[in-house]
Design a protein around this motif. Structure first.
Motif, PDB file in Angstrom:
ATOM      1  N   CYS A 132     -13.238   8.760  -4.764  1.00 25.51           N
ATOM      2  CA  CYS A 132     -11.984   8.448  -5.458  1.00 25.51           C
ATOM      3  C   CYS A 132     -11.519   7.061  -5.035  1.00 25.51           C
ATOM      4  N   GLY A 133     -10.724   6.420  -5.899  1.00 27.84           N
ATOM      5  CA  GLY A 133     -10.344   5.034  -5.670  1.00 27.84           C
ATOM      6  C   GLY A 133      -8.877   4.862  -5.344  1.00 27.84           C
ATOM      7  N   PRO A 188     -13.402  -6.472   0.026  1.00 27.37           N
ATOM      8  CA  PRO A 188     -14.650  -6.995   0.619  1.00 27.37           C
ATOM      9  C   PRO A 188     -15.416  -5.926   1.391  1.00 27.37           C
ATOM     10  N   SER A 189     -14.719  -4.886   1.878  1.00 27.36           N
ATOM     11  CA  SER A 189     -15.391  -3.829   2.635  1.00 27.36           C
ATOM     12  C   SER A 189     -15.904  -2.699   1.749  1.00 27.36           C
ATOM     13  N   PHE A 190     -15.751  -2.825   0.428  1.00 25.68           N
ATOM     14  CA  PHE A 190     -16.259  -1.810  -0.502  1.00 25.68           C
ATOM     15  C   PHE A 190     -17.798  -1.929  -0.598  1.00 25.68           C
ATOM     16  N   PRO A 191     -18.543  -0.808  -0.674  1.00 19.41           N
ATOM     17  CA  PRO A 191     -18.056   0.572  -0.528  1.00 19.41           C
ATOM     18  C   PRO A 191     -17.950   0.960   0.939  1.00 19.41           C
ATOM     19  N   HIS A 192     -16.901   1.742   1.238  1.00 21.17           N
ATOM     20  CA  HIS A 192     -16.676   2.121   2.627  1.00 21.17           C
ATOM     21  C   HIS A 192     -17.612   3.255   3.050  1.00 21.17           C
ATOM     22  N   HIS A 199     -25.396   7.033  -6.855  1.00 19.07           N
ATOM     23  CA  HIS A 199     -25.578   5.766  -7.572  1.00 19.07           C
ATOM     24  C   HIS A 199     -24.799   5.726  -8.886  1.00 19.07           C
ATOM     25  N   ALA A 200     -23.976   6.732  -9.125  1.00 14.94           N
ATOM     26  CA  ALA A 200     -23.202   6.772 -10.366  1.00 14.94           C
ATOM     27  C   ALA A 200     -22.189   5.629 -10.392  1.00 14.94           C
ATOM     28  N   PRO A 201     -21.922   5.075 -11.557  1.00 15.86           N
ATOM     29  CA  PRO A 201     -20.942   3.977 -11.643  1.00 15.86           C
ATOM     30  C   PRO A 201     -19.524   4.493 -11.436  1.00 15.86           C
ATOM     31  N   TRP A 202     -18.666   3.599 -11.031  1.00 16.90           N
ATOM     32  CA  TRP A 202     -17.257   3.935 -10.927  1.00 16.90           C
ATOM     33  C   TRP A 202     -16.636   3.949 -12.322  1.00 16.90           C
ATOM     34  N   GLU A 203     -15.740   4.895 -12.538  1.00 15.64           N
ATOM     35  CA  GLU A 203     -15.088   5.071 -13.837  1.00 15.64           C
ATOM     36  C   GLU A 203     -13.584   5.185 -13.637  1.00 15.64           C
ATOM     37  N   TRP A 204     -12.879   4.948 -14.738  1.00 18.25           N
ATOM     38  CA  TRP A 204     -11.466   5.280 -14.788  1.00 18.25           C
ATOM     39  C   TRP A 204     -11.345   6.719 -15.286  1.00 18.25           C
ATOM     40  N   SER A 205     -10.395   7.452 -14.754  1.00 22.96           N
ATOM     41  CA  SER A 205     -10.248   8.864 -15.108  1.00 22.96           C
ATOM     42  C   SER A 205     -10.260   9.012 -16.623  1.00 22.96           C
ATOM     43  N   GLY A 256       2.093 -19.021   0.633  1.00 17.56           N
ATOM     44  CA  GLY A 256       2.829 -19.380  -0.576  1.00 17.56           C
ATOM     45  C   GLY A 256       3.115 -18.218  -1.492  1.00 17.56           C
ATOM     46  N   GLN A 257       2.552 -17.041  -1.211  1.00 14.61           N
ATOM     47  CA  GLN A 257       2.810 -15.887  -2.060  1.00 14.61           C
ATOM     48  C   GLN A 257       4.031 -15.145  -1.562  1.00 14.61           C
ATOM     49  N   GLU A 258       4.766 -14.546  -2.499  1.00 14.14           N
ATOM     50  CA  GLU A 258       5.984 -13.839  -2.136  1.00 14.14           C
ATOM     51  C   GLU A 258       5.734 -12.370  -1.861  1.00 14.14           C
ATOM     52  N   HIS A 259       4.586 -11.849  -2.191  1.00 12.00           N
ATOM     53  CA  HIS A 259       4.306 -10.452  -1.900  1.00 12.00           C
ATOM     54  C   HIS A 259       2.832 -10.286  -1.551  1.00 12.00           C
ATOM     55  N   ARG A 260       2.506  -9.129  -1.005  1.00  9.92           N
ATOM     56  CA  ARG A 260       1.138  -8.852  -0.590  1.00  9.92           C
ATOM     57  C   ARG A 260       0.264  -8.498  -1.791  1.00  9.92           C
ATOM     58  N   THR A 261      -1.020  -8.717  -1.625  1.00 12.17           N
ATOM     59  CA  THR A 261      -1.965  -8.383  -2.682  1.00 12.17           C
ATOM     60  C   THR A 261      -2.682  -7.083  -2.322  1.00 12.17           C
ATOM     61  N   TYR A 262      -3.342  -6.504  -3.327  1.00 10.02           N
ATOM     62  CA  TYR A 262      -4.032  -5.230  -3.143  1.00 10.02           C
ATOM     63  C   TYR A 262      -5.430  -5.321  -3.736  1.00 10.02           C
ATOM     64  N   ARG A 263      -6.380  -4.677  -3.043  1.00 15.74           N
ATOM     65  CA  ARG A 263      -7.753  -4.557  -3.520  1.00 15.74           C
ATOM     66  C   ARG A 263      -8.078  -3.089  -3.755  1.00 15.74           C
ATOM     67  N   TRP A 264      -9.155  -2.844  -4.476  1.00 17.16           N
ATOM     68  CA  TRP A 264      -9.610  -1.478  -4.725  1.00 17.16           C
ATOM     69  C   TRP A 264     -10.577  -1.062  -3.619  1.00 17.16           C
ATOM     70  N   GLN A 265     -10.488   0.210  -3.219  1.00 11.09           N
ATOM     71  CA  GLN A 265     -11.356   0.714  -2.160  1.00 11.09           C
ATOM     72  C   GLN A 265     -11.679   2.183  -2.413  1.00 11.09           C
ATOM     73  N   ASP A 266     -12.883   2.583  -2.056  1.00 10.89           N
ATOM     74  CA  ASP A 266     -13.237   3.998  -2.147  1.00 10.89           C
ATOM     75  C   ASP A 266     -12.564   4.763  -1.011  1.00 10.89           C
ATOM     76  N   ALA A 267     -12.266   6.046  -1.263  1.00 13.24           N
ATOM     77  CA  ALA A 267     -11.556   6.841  -0.267  1.00 13.24           C
ATOM     78  C   ALA A 267     -11.912   8.307  -0.449  1.00 13.24           C
ATOM     79  N   CYS A 268     -11.602   9.104   0.574  1.00 12.15           N
ATOM     80  CA  CYS A 268     -11.806  10.547   0.502  1.00 12.15           C
ATOM     81  C   CYS A 268     -10.793  11.152  -0.459  1.00 12.15           C
TER      82      CYS A 268
END
Length: 367
Positions: free
Chosen positions: A324-325, A313-317, A294-300, A335-347
């Protein structure tokens, strides 16, 4: 601090004009910004135009570039030539430019730049690629002179970009004027207002940095790519290995604290995609305590993730075992010229490319 990270090396056999510093087989670039200082541009609009010039300069500064700044109205004023450009004080040089006002003599301004700025006496480098970026908010009073001055520019191998601002360029004749200024139709950009200038920054940077006969023809090599001070490292490492890699070079795994940084990250990854194909995943500096589910996510470094968040939308996996993120690619929106990125938890043991950023934070966004 970035000496080990800044270079994007390309194959020496490529006949490339990509602007990567120190890359064998590439060349430098001398860039001139020609600002419209005529009376039809309001003071606030001129200030917005200078901010756009600063943002674009900042994006290109980390390559092997030099810059000059001029404005035109009834006459052309060279504010900073290549000799005078200060790599540590250039923002003040742009800020100090005062609008002159008057009528619009664009062709004469191009002629002045060609003759007086793209010359060794002004600090232009003989082997550098020559780039002229013309910003204008309306038709010129000397359009009949375009054939002569553009031929003169072609004679010096000057690549010209035309940026038309506002509704004046909705008519066919005005659009034809933009095409007359630019070296090719691909080098014409139009925006509806001065405030919309930043919407074309990414495309303009990519157009300048990559040409159809340049590094796009090279096979991708495992070297680093950089934009806005952010460095994409394609070598795959675990999250901890990536953390140490950045730290050993005086930087840190990327922290995304606001929407501006998120946009810059996506621009960087769009640039990488031109060379290597789309980046599906990449480590950033997100982490969570392993012993407390239950610990919060942090920046290093310990800062808890704040108000700005962009989770998938699938967070947390897998909250039980992923601590790690990563950035996870989404599709490009209409209409967008490039793809977007979301944050996700990972091994944390997964091997991924990653993004380093300056240890003191990313460059502030200009508003």
């Amino acid at each position: 601090m970035w000496s080990l990270l800044l270079s994007v090396q390309l194959l020496a056999s490529c006949s490339s004009i990509a602007l990567w510093p120190g890359a064998e087989g590439t060349t430098a670039a001398d860039v001139v910004f020609l600002l419209d200082g005529s009376g039809s541009v309001r003071a606030k609009q001129f200030s917005v135009m200078k901010t756009f010039v600063k943002n674009l300069t900042r994006s290109l500064l980390e390559f092997n570039t030099s810059f000059a700044f001029a404005q035109y109205s009834i006459e052309t004023i060279i504010h900073v030539n290549f000799h005078q450009f200060q790599r540590t004080g250039w923002e003040n040089q742009v800020d100090s430019i005062s609008q002159r006002r008057g009528r619009t003599y664009t062709a004469d301004a191009i002629k002045t730049v060609v003759e007086e700025l793209f010359d060794s006496s002004a600090g232009a480098r003989p082997d550098a690629h020559r780039i002229l970026i013309v910003l204008t908010d309306g038709k010129s009073d000397d359009a009949s002179s375009y054939p002569n001055v553009t031929a003169q520019a072609d004679g010096k191998n000057i690549t010209r970009y035309a940026i038309g601002i506002g509704g004046a360029f909705s008519s066919p004749s005005a659009q034809e004027e933009l095409r007359s200024i630019a070296s090719s139709p691909d080098h014409v950009f139009k925006v509806d207002s001065f405030e919309a200038l930043d919407n074309i920054s990414s495309r303009l940077v990519k157009s300048i940095v990559f040409t159809e006969d340049s590094s796009l023809l090279c096979h991708p090599l495992p070297f680093n790519y950089t934009l806005h001070g952010l460095v994409f490292v394609p070598e795959r490492m675990s999250w901890v290995e990536a953390l140490h890699h950045c730290a050993e070079r005086g930087s840190r795994l990327l922290h995304i604290l606001d929407s501006c940084t998120q946009v810059r990250v996506e621009e960087l990854l769009a640039m990488v995609a031109l060379h290597r194909g789309c980046v599906e995943k990449a480590w950033v500096g997100l982490e969570r305590c392993m012993i407390n589910p239950h610990a919060p996510w942090e920046w290093s470094g310990g800062a808890v993730v704040g108000h700005y968040q962009r989770w998938s939308p699938s967070f947390p996996h897998k909250p039980c075992c992923f601590h790690c993120g990563q950035l996870l690619q989404e599709g490009a929106a209409p209409g967008q010229e490039h793809r977007t990125y979301r944050w996700q938890d990972a091994c944390c043991r997964e091997k991924l490319p990653f993004i380093c950023a300056p240890a003191n934070g990313t460059q502030p966004c200009q508003t």
